[in-house]
Design a protein around this motif. Sequence first.
Motif, PDB file in Angstrom:
ATOM      1  N   ARG A   1      23.601  64.411 -43.968  1.00  0.00           N
ATOM      2  CA  ARG A   1      24.888  63.974 -43.422  1.00  0.00           C
ATOM      3  C   ARG A   1      25.951  64.934 -43.934  1.00  0.00           C
ATOM      4  NH1 ARG A   1      27.962  58.983 -45.684  1.00  0.00           N
ATOM      5  NH2 ARG A   1      28.835  60.724 -46.850  1.00  0.00           N
ATOM      6  N   PRO A   2      26.177  66.008 -43.205  1.00  0.00           N
ATOM      7  CA  PRO A   2      27.060  67.075 -43.699  1.00  0.00           C
ATOM      8  C   PRO A   2      28.551  66.739 -43.633  1.00  0.00           C
ATOM      9  CG  PRO A   2      26.247  67.618 -41.515  1.00  0.00           C
ATOM     10  CD  PRO A   2      25.553  66.361 -41.921  1.00  0.00           C
ATOM     11  N   ILE A   3      28.927  65.596 -43.172  1.00  0.00           N
ATOM     12  CA  ILE A   3      30.354  65.249 -43.069  1.00  0.00           C
ATOM     13  C   ILE A   3      30.659  64.074 -44.009  1.00  0.00           C
ATOM     14  CG2 ILE A   3      30.799  66.153 -40.787  1.00  0.00           C
ATOM     15  CD1 ILE A   3      30.002  62.489 -41.154  1.00  0.00           C
ATOM     16  N   GLU A   4      31.957  63.936 -44.340  1.00  0.00           N
ATOM     17  CA  GLU A   4      32.418  62.849 -45.198  1.00  0.00           C
ATOM     18  C   GLU A   4      33.553  62.104 -44.502  1.00  0.00           C
ATOM     19  OE1 GLU A   4      31.028  61.965 -47.966  1.00  0.00           O
ATOM     20  OE2 GLU A   4      29.657  63.675 -48.166  1.00  0.00           O
ATOM     21  N   LYS A   5      33.787  60.889 -44.947  1.00  0.00           N
ATOM     22  CA  LYS A   5      34.896  60.098 -44.398  1.00  0.00           C
ATOM     23  C   LYS A   5      36.226  60.796 -44.670  1.00  0.00           C
ATOM     24  CE  LYS A   5      33.569  56.382 -46.578  1.00  0.00           C
ATOM     25  NZ  LYS A   5      33.542  55.007 -47.116  1.00  0.00           N
ATOM     26  N   GLY A   6      37.083  60.781 -43.673  1.00  0.00           N
ATOM     27  CA  GLY A   6      38.395  61.393 -43.800  1.00  0.00           C
ATOM     28  C   GLY A   6      38.437  62.851 -43.395  1.00  0.00           C
ATOM     29  N   LYS A   7      37.281  63.462 -43.141  1.00  0.00           N
ATOM     30  CA  LYS A   7      37.233  64.865 -42.747  1.00  0.00           C
ATOM     31  C   LYS A   7      37.400  65.000 -41.235  1.00  0.00           C
ATOM     32  CE  LYS A   7      36.431  66.281 -46.927  1.00  0.00           C
ATOM     33  NZ  LYS A   7      37.458  67.028 -47.689  1.00  0.00           N
ATOM     34  N   SER A   8      37.990  66.098 -40.826  1.00  0.00           N
ATOM     35  CA  SER A   8      38.181  66.373 -39.402  1.00  0.00           C
ATOM     36  C   SER A   8      36.960  67.094 -38.847  1.00  0.00           C
ATOM     37  CB  SER A   8      39.431  67.227 -39.178  1.00  0.00           C
ATOM     38  OG  SER A   8      40.595  66.531 -39.589  1.00  0.00           O
ATOM     39  N   VAL A   9      36.617  66.792 -37.630  1.00  0.00           N
ATOM     40  CA  VAL A   9      35.493  67.444 -36.963  1.00  0.00           C
ATOM     41  C   VAL A   9      35.940  67.901 -35.581  1.00  0.00           C
ATOM     42  CG1 VAL A   9      33.719  66.160 -38.198  1.00  0.00           C
ATOM     43  CG2 VAL A   9      34.641  65.245 -36.067  1.00  0.00           C
ATOM     44  N   LYS A  10      35.195  68.871 -35.046  1.00  0.00           N
ATOM     45  CA  LYS A  10      35.441  69.370 -33.698  1.00  0.00           C
ATOM     46  C   LYS A  10      34.270  68.974 -32.806  1.00  0.00           C
ATOM     47  CE  LYS A  10      35.674  73.626 -35.011  1.00  0.00           C
ATOM     48  NZ  LYS A  10      35.415  73.418 -36.436  1.00  0.00           N
ATOM     49  N   PRO A  11      34.468  68.983 -31.498  1.00  0.00           N
ATOM     50  CA  PRO A  11      33.345  68.669 -30.613  1.00  0.00           C
ATOM     51  C   PRO A  11      32.156  69.578 -30.885  1.00  0.00           C
ATOM     52  CG  PRO A  11      35.398  68.707 -29.375  1.00  0.00           C
ATOM     53  CD  PRO A  11      35.714  69.229 -30.742  1.00  0.00           C
ATOM     54  N   GLY A  12      30.970  68.995 -31.030  1.00  0.00           N
ATOM     55  CA  GLY A  12      29.755  69.764 -31.299  1.00  0.00           C
ATOM     56  C   GLY A  12      29.388  69.867 -32.754  1.00  0.00           C
ATOM     57  N   ASP A  13      30.279  69.463 -33.675  1.00  0.00           N
ATOM     58  CA  ASP A  13      29.942  69.539 -35.101  1.00  0.00           C
ATOM     59  C   ASP A  13      28.814  68.559 -35.421  1.00  0.00           C
ATOM     60  OD1 ASP A  13      31.848  71.420 -35.451  1.00  0.00           O
ATOM     61  OD2 ASP A  13      33.243  70.176 -36.595  1.00  0.00           O
ATOM     62  N   LEU A  14      27.945  68.966 -36.365  1.00  0.00           N
ATOM     63  CA  LEU A  14      26.813  68.137 -36.765  1.00  0.00           C
ATOM     64  C   LEU A  14      27.283  66.985 -37.648  1.00  0.00           C
ATOM     65  CD1 LEU A  14      23.699  67.906 -36.659  1.00  0.00           C
ATOM     66  CD2 LEU A  14      23.637  69.253 -38.787  1.00  0.00           C
ATOM     67  N   LEU A  15      26.870  65.768 -37.286  1.00  0.00           N
ATOM     68  CA  LEU A  15      27.278  64.579 -38.034  1.00  0.00           C
ATOM     69  C   LEU A  15      26.169  64.101 -38.971  1.00  0.00           C
ATOM     70  CD1 LEU A  15      29.067  62.551 -35.205  1.00  0.00           C
ATOM     71  CD2 LEU A  15      30.065  64.167 -36.817  1.00  0.00           C
ATOM     72  N   CYS A  16      24.956  64.015 -38.467  1.00  0.00           N
ATOM     73  CA  CYS A  16      23.834  63.610 -39.314  1.00  0.00           C
ATOM     74  C   CYS A  16      22.529  64.081 -38.681  1.00  0.00           C
ATOM     75  CB  CYS A  16      23.811  62.098 -39.558  1.00  0.00           C
ATOM     76  SG  CYS A  16      23.710  61.107 -38.063  1.00  0.00           S
ATOM     77  N   VAL A  17      21.491  64.186 -39.536  1.00  0.00           N
ATOM     78  CA  VAL A  17      20.172  64.650 -39.101  1.00  0.00           C
ATOM     79  C   VAL A  17      19.149  63.580 -39.450  1.00  0.00           C
ATOM     80  CG1 VAL A  17      18.388  66.425 -39.329  1.00  0.00           C
ATOM     81  CG2 VAL A  17      20.813  67.061 -39.440  1.00  0.00           C
TER      82      VAL A  17
END
Length: 379
Positions: free
Chosen positions: A92-108
Amino acid sequence: MRIRFSYVLATALAVGISVYMLSGTIIVGGEPKDPPDSIAEREKAGASELVKVQVERHVAQERTSRLEIRGRTSADHLVEVKAQTGGIVEERPIEKGKSVKPGDLLCVIERGARRAQLAQARAQLEQAKVDLEAQQALAGKGYTAKNQIPALKASVDAAQARVEEAELELQRTEVRAPIGGVIQDPIANVGDVVALGGTCATIIDADPMKVIGQVAEQEIGHVKVGQRADITLISGETREGKVSYIAPSADEETRTFRIEITMANADRSVRDGLTARASIPLGEGRAQLLSPSYLTLNDAGEVGVRTVDADNVVHFLPVEIIAPADEGVWVSGLPDEVDIITVGQEYVVGGQKVEAMGPKSAAMKPSTSDTASAAGALR
């Protein structure tokens, strides 16, 4: 014979009382000297006294009519990104409160078994291709029947389909952001078992931000898509927006229409779910600013004010309350200049003549005789 003094005193008192009763006026204790006036005479005398009322002149002002709407902020997009396959979350390369763009990986999601299935499907495809090529070579030399070739081609196509399905299943293990925004709960953690359709992460896109409110059916006709709206947040911050949506049908329980007002929020400082107030300007007009204490009701239940004309005759004028204000209420339906009864309006009726007095000289309430006069006029 000796006469006693007490006998002489008693005889003198008796003679004096007799003389007084024969010549004086008899007054019965507790009764007035003059006979009282009758009720009709008292009412007639009271009616001749004019009721004193306090009067103030009010002048209409130019005012922008506004529709006030209370509501809450709502993000333009709030998406719970669902997993299209089940399994254990490996990354899970993302954390709460972080900004993401369309296509960014959220979890595997775990991929071991799916990789093996893909390898097996590819091997089967290669085998099917080899079988087809060998059969075609034999058929060309006349060593086998050509009717077996279509069956082998079908096997190749089926193997190719299994490869594509395995590749797609492997791609589903990588859950990516469909929109840009900020990550918030609910979010899956590494080691969680996610079922098919389970939430991997939640993305909120707060630009633009919407203000959602309800408008009564009596006022919905004044609202149009594209109208400007002034928005005041609970923090006191003000923003400008536009009406972007009006519900085509009313809520069955409240008989109100849902509307949405969209405003820019590039810095994402306005959060989702805040209390907000929107003010939509409806047009210019003239109105009077009055204290609510000036308002009264007539016999038909209409809200209005009692006024006096040049002859000090009372009139009832109905009004429409168009907006609240810090100093009172804004009303329409009155002449540009009007003398409004501000004290004593409940003691008089339409057509009655009164004694109009200014704010500094008028009594705060009618006297006892004034009240009796008003009561007589009502009867």
